[in-house]
Design a protein around this motif. Structure first.
Motif, short mmCIF file in Angstrom:
data_model
loop_
_atom_site.label_atom_id
_atom_site.label_comp_id
_atom_site.label_asym_id
_atom_site.label_seq_id
_atom_site.Cartn_x
_atom_site.Cartn_y
_atom_site.Cartn_z
N ILE A 193 45.04 104.77 72.28
CA ILE A 193 46.42 105.25 72.30
C ILE A 193 46.56 106.42 73.26
CG2 ILE A 193 48.27 106.31 70.95
CD1 ILE A 193 47.14 104.82 68.51
N LYS A 218 50.18 104.33 77.75
CA LYS A 218 49.98 102.97 77.27
C LYS A 218 49.21 102.99 75.95
CE LYS A 218 45.40 102.68 78.41
NZ LYS A 218 44.28 102.38 77.48
N MET A 219 49.34 101.87 75.22
CA MET A 219 48.56 101.62 74.02
C MET A 219 47.87 100.27 74.20
SD MET A 219 50.93 103.05 70.87
CE MET A 219 52.28 101.88 71.08
N THR A 241 53.54 102.73 76.16
CA THR A 241 53.88 103.51 74.97
C THR A 241 55.38 103.77 74.98
OG1 THR A 241 51.72 104.57 75.01
CG2 THR A 241 53.44 105.64 73.70
N VAL A 269 57.59 104.13 67.47
CA VAL A 269 56.33 104.05 68.21
C VAL A 269 55.31 103.26 67.41
CG1 VAL A 269 54.43 105.37 69.23
CG2 VAL A 269 56.78 106.22 69.42
N LEU A 315 53.13 99.61 68.05
CA LEU A 315 51.69 99.46 67.87
C LEU A 315 51.38 98.34 66.89
CD1 LEU A 315 48.78 100.43 68.33
CD2 LEU A 315 49.14 102.09 66.49
N SER A 372 42.52 108.20 70.25
CA SER A 372 43.88 108.68 70.51
C SER A 372 43.84 109.93 71.35
CB SER A 372 44.61 108.98 69.19
OG SER A 372 45.88 109.57 69.43
N ILE A 394 53.16 112.02 73.28
CA ILE A 394 53.92 111.14 72.38
C ILE A 394 54.72 112.07 71.47
CG2 ILE A 394 53.86 109.28 70.69
CD1 ILE A 394 51.21 108.39 71.79
#
Length: 322
Positions: free
Chosen positions: A13, A17-18, A37, A45, A49, A73, A89
Motif C-alpha cells: 500500500i 498505488k495499491m 490509490t 479507500v 482495497l 504499508s 493517504i
C-alpha cells in the motif's frame, strides 16, 4: 494444509498505488493486480482495497482463502495495534488496517510492516540478497524508504518503524525536510527534491519534468543534472555507511523509480561509499540494483509466511536456510 498447497496474500500500500498478490511458499507470485490509490475518506479507500483483494483471490484456481496475510504499508504505522497513518493517504489516520483486512479475509494471521521493510525482505528472499543473511534495502522514489534484514529476520524496531534511512541527517546545515528536521538523506536523494534543486540551479526551470527526465539529461552529460545526482548519491552513501557501521553489514540493494537511472545513480553512490566506508569491516560494502519488480509484494507475503512458521524453518529460494 501443506506448504505446497497453502498460499499467502501479500498487500503493498502506497500513496500512489495499491497492489495485492497471491504468493506460494517458494516466493512465486500466482496472481497479482494493482490499482491507483483512490482519494476519499477511510472507508472509500478501504473499499477499493477490498475489491482489489477479491479480484486477486478470484484469479487463483478454486479461490482458496489465504493461510495468512502480510501487509506492507507506507508509514508511519503502529505495528502493535495494527494502525496505519500513511502520509500520502489523507483518509487513513490511525486506520485499523489489520483488523479490517482480517475481517475481510477470515480469521488468519495478518502481519503489518513498513513498505521499505517489505522491499528489503523481498529482495532477501528471492532477489539480489538471496545469498546473504544480512542486508540493507533502500527504495529511492518520491521519498527514500529502507528496511533491514539481519540474520535472516526483518529488523522492525519496537514501534515497527526501524531503518528510516531517508531521515538520517547527513547535513546539519541542510535544507528543511518534510519530517521537520534538516539535511535528511531524503532532502537530497528523493526524485522530487532532486528535480526541485536542479530547477533552482537553472535546469529546465519552466518545464513540467520529473526525475526520469533529470536522469536522462544526466546520462546525456548535462552538468547540472550530473551535479544533482552526485549530491543525491553522496547523501545516500552517507546514510548507507552510517547504517553499515551500526549494523555491521556488507550488502545494500537499491530499488525504486529513481534507481532506474542506472549508472547515473549507482556509479556516484559506489564512488562515495568507497570514499566514506573506511573502517575495516565495511570496506567490502557492495551496492547493487534490485532484481525484483515486485519486491514489496513478495516481502509482504514473506511476513505472512513467517507468521505461520515462527521457527523460520522453511528454505528460502536457492541458496540458504532461513
Amino acid at each position: 494444509m501443506s506448504d505446497e498447497a497453502a498460499t499467502v496474500l501479500g498487500i503493498d500500500i502506497g500513496g500512489t498505488k495499491m497492489a495485492a498478490a497471491i504468493v506460494s511458499a517458494d516466493g512465486e507470485i500466482l496472481a497479482k493486480d494493482r490499482i491507483l490509490t483512490p482519494a476519499g475518506d477511510a472507508d472509500q479507500v478501504f473499499a477499493a482495497l477490498g475489491e482489489l483483494i477479491a479480484r486477486v483471490q478470484g484469479d487463483v484456481a478454486g479461490g482458496d482463502h489465504p493461510a495468512a496475510v502480510g501487509i506492507g504499508s507506507a508509514g508511519p504505522l503502529d505495528q502493535e495495534h495494527g494502525l496505519v497513518s500513511p502520509v500520502n493517504i489523507i483518509g487513513w489516520r490511525n486506520f485499523p488496517l489489520v483488523d479490517r483486512v482480517r475481517a475481510l479475509v477470515g480469521d488468519v494471521p495478518v502481519t503489518l510492516g513498513v513498505d521499505g521493510h517489505c522491499f528489503a525482505l523481498g529482495e532477501y528472499w528471492t532477489g539480489a540478497g538471496r545469498t546473504v543473511d544480512t542486508l540493507l534495502g533502500i527504495v529511492v522514489s518520491t521519498g527514500v524508504g529502507a528496511g533491514l534484514v539481519v540474520d535472516g529476520k526483518p529488523m522492525l524496531g519496537q514501534s515497527g518503524n526501524a531503518a528510516h534511512l531517508g531521515h538520517v541527517v547527513v547535513d546539519l546545515d541542510g535544507e528543511p525536510c518534510a519530517c521537520g528536521s534538516y539535511g535528511c538523506v531524503e532532502t537530497y536523494a528523493s526524485g522530487p527534491r532532486m528535480v526541485a534543486r536542479a530547477k533552482r540551479r537553472g535546469w529546465r526551470p519552466d518545464e513540467d519534468v520529473d526525475a526520469a527526465v533529470l536522469a536522462a539529461d544526466a546520462a546525456a552529460g548535462d552538468e547540472i543534472a550530473l551535479a544533482i545526482f552526485d549530491d543525491g548519491a553522496q547523501a545516500l552513501a552517507a546514510g548507507i555507511v552510517a547504517t553499515a557501521v551500526t549494523v555491521d553489514l556488507t550488502t545494500v540493494v537499491i530499488g525504486g523509480g529513481v534507481a532506474k537511472a542506472g549508472p547515473v545513480l549507482f556509479d556516484p553512490v559506489q564512488r562515495w561509499v568507497k570514499r566514506l566506508a573506511q573502517l575495516p569491516f565495511v570496506t567490502d560494502l557492495t551496492v547493487e540494483p534490485a532484481q525484483l519488480d515486485n519486491a514489496g509484494l513478495i516481502g509482504a507475503a514473506r511476513l505472512g509466511w513467517d507468521a505461520l512458521r515462527t521457527d523460520n524453518s522453511f528454505t528460502a529460494v536457492g541458496t540458504r536456510s532461513g
